[in-house]
Write an enzyme that holds these catalytic residues in place. Structure first.
Site, mmCIF file in Angstrom:
data_model
loop_
_atom_site.group_PDB
_atom_site.id
_atom_site.type_symbol
_atom_site.label_atom_id
_atom_site.label_comp_id
_atom_site.label_asym_id
_atom_site.label_seq_id
_atom_site.Cartn_x
_atom_site.Cartn_y
_atom_site.Cartn_z
ATOM 1 N N HIS A 187 3.035 5.557 -15.229
ATOM 2 C CA HIS A 187 1.740 4.869 -15.072
ATOM 3 C C HIS A 187 0.694 5.630 -15.880
ATOM 4 O O HIS A 187 0.088 6.581 -15.398
ATOM 5 C CB HIS A 187 1.367 4.812 -13.580
ATOM 6 N N HIS A 198 -0.395 -3.681 -11.231
ATOM 7 C CA HIS A 198 -1.249 -2.907 -10.334
ATOM 8 C C HIS A 198 -1.481 -3.743 -9.074
ATOM 9 O O HIS A 198 -1.839 -4.931 -9.172
ATOM 10 C CB HIS A 198 -2.613 -2.644 -10.979
ATOM 11 N N GLU A 210 -4.395 -0.859 -5.024
ATOM 12 C CA GLU A 210 -5.204 0.317 -5.397
ATOM 13 C C GLU A 210 -6.517 0.163 -4.630
ATOM 14 O O GLU A 210 -6.757 0.844 -3.646
ATOM 15 C CB GLU A 210 -5.436 0.356 -6.913
HETATM 16 N N1 HPA Z 1 -6.562 0.288 -12.285
HETATM 17 C C1 HPA Z 1 -6.772 -0.889 -12.878
HETATM 18 N N2 HPA Z 1 -6.943 -1.016 -14.179
HETATM 19 C C2 HPA Z 1 -6.916 0.070 -14.945
HETATM 20 C C3 HPA Z 1 -6.710 1.305 -14.393
HETATM 21 C C4 HPA Z 1 -6.498 1.427 -12.999
HETATM 22 O O1 HPA Z 1 -6.287 2.496 -12.414
HETATM 23 N N3 HPA Z 1 -6.748 2.183 -15.438
HETATM 24 C C5 HPA Z 1 -6.954 1.464 -16.556
HETATM 25 N N4 HPA Z 1 -7.055 0.180 -16.266
HETATM 26 ZN ZN ZN Z 2 -3.622 2.188 -13.815
#
Ligand code: HPA
Ligand code: ZN
Length: 332
Positions: free
Chosen positions: A16, A196, A199
């Site tokens: 990642h 993703h 998060e």
């Molecule tokens: N999250 C979402 N988009 C992103 C991230 C991340 O951590 N880093 C770069 N683009």
């Molecule tokens: Zn990322």
């Protein structure tokens, strides 16, 4: 062996990493100067002072602005090469690198320019440093699904250079379901897929990434812990999570590294891995991420080795390569 020496000695895979997020201010100034592009900072110190993020969006605004000095294939080569040198220092022997084509094509830089520069750096890294790599083409989720379809089309002539498709940028309000059709097409075309999820967004987004996008791996996923049934699924399916501890701290996903859930998830049997996400912005590369969690959470040497083993198990390397590296870890 001191624990930090063990971390440094372990071979590791990084799963990642946004290449645009490895853009160090020194290189940004150098490229801005040679391309005669203005940036709104007078010095490297001033750039670093702007890096006081409080959430994902405040980071993304600066991250996209920084990438705007990249114009030519050589710029993308230099960016990737600088990252490979960090890999060598940290004993990262394999890396799966995300890049955001739309960040560049929307500014008038050709898709081909981006891929040429990145791919040439990947070839040189294997030849000169012995580091293997795959490229992950990531769609920006704040843009439309049609725009993602257009990017998938632009990638067609370069399909042999891109193994994986991903999904990044502003998470909340842009659920995986928005990209169900384009991910289906990407899978039909033979790409592996990651996204993703979890998060800043809720555990529901992780369910969507699994069920609708049919991902092979989840990026971040730390909010999965809020849902017991999801946790059971991640454990039983051995679904990898690419966790990024320093990123989570910098973007206030966690308040304190001592409260990070990576060790708890590891102990519950989740296939968690350690990664740096956007190391130029978040204060460190692979080993710094390991040092931070080892110190704050008092990880055992066995847990550190397990995390390094997971990084290969969760990679898209062929099985014999995975076994080779895991045997080396077990021999340390
Ligand atoms: N999250 C979402 N988009 C992103 C991230 C991340 O951590 N880093 C770069 N683009
Ligand atoms: Zn990322």
């Amino acid at each position: 062996m001191q624990q930090h020496d063990l971390i440094a000695a372990l071979p590791k895979a990084e799963l990642h990493l946004h290449i645009e997020g490895s853009f160090e201010p020194e290189l940004m100034f150098e490229i801005a100067k040679r391309n005669q592009v203005q940036i709104p900072y007078q010095s490297v110190e001033e750039v670093k002072q702007a890096y006081n993020f409080h959430n994902l969006q405040s980071f993304l605004d600066i991250y996209y602005a920084g990438a705007s000095v990249l114009l030519y294939a050589q710029d993308f080569y230099d960016l990737a090469w600088a990252y490979f040198e960090k890999c060598q220092q940290d004993n990262v022997v394999h890396t799966e690198i995300m890049f955001d084509p739309q960040t560049h094509t929307d500014r008038g830089v050709a898709f081909e320019t981006v891929i040429q520069g990145l791919h040439r750096a990947c070839v040189d890294a294997e030849q000169k440093l012995g580091i293997t790599s795959y490229l992950i083409m990531s769609f920006l989720r704040h843009l439309s699904e049609d725009a993602a379809f257009e990017t998938l089309k632009q990638a067609e002539p370069f399909k042999d250079k891109i193994k994986i498709v991903g999904l990044d940028s502003s998470e909340v309000g842009h659920p995986p379901s928005k990209f169900e059709r384009v991910f289906s097409k990407a899978r039909q075309q033979g790409y592996l897929v990651v996204a993703h999820a979890g998060e800043e967004g809720p555990a529901d987004y992780v369910w969507e990434a699994l069920d609708l996008l049919k991902v092979n791996r989840i990026d971040h996923g730390v909010r999965s812990e809020e849902d017991d049934i999801l946790m059971q699924r991640l454990i039983s399916e051995k679904m990898p999570l690419t966790v990024c501890p320093l990123s989570n701290l910098k973007l206030c996903v966690v308040d304190d590294m001592a409260q990070h859930n990576i060790q708890r998830m590891l102990q519950k049997g989740v296939m968690v891995t350690v990664n740096s996400d956007d190391p130029a912005y978040f204060g460190g590369y692979m080993n710094d991420n390991f040092y931070a969690i080892a110190d704050a959470l008092a990880l055992s040497n066995l847990e550190l080795k397990q995390l390094a083993i997971h990084s290969f198990q969760a990679s898209f390397l062929p099985n014999e390569q995975k076994t080779k590296w895991i045997n080396k870890i077990n021999a340390i």
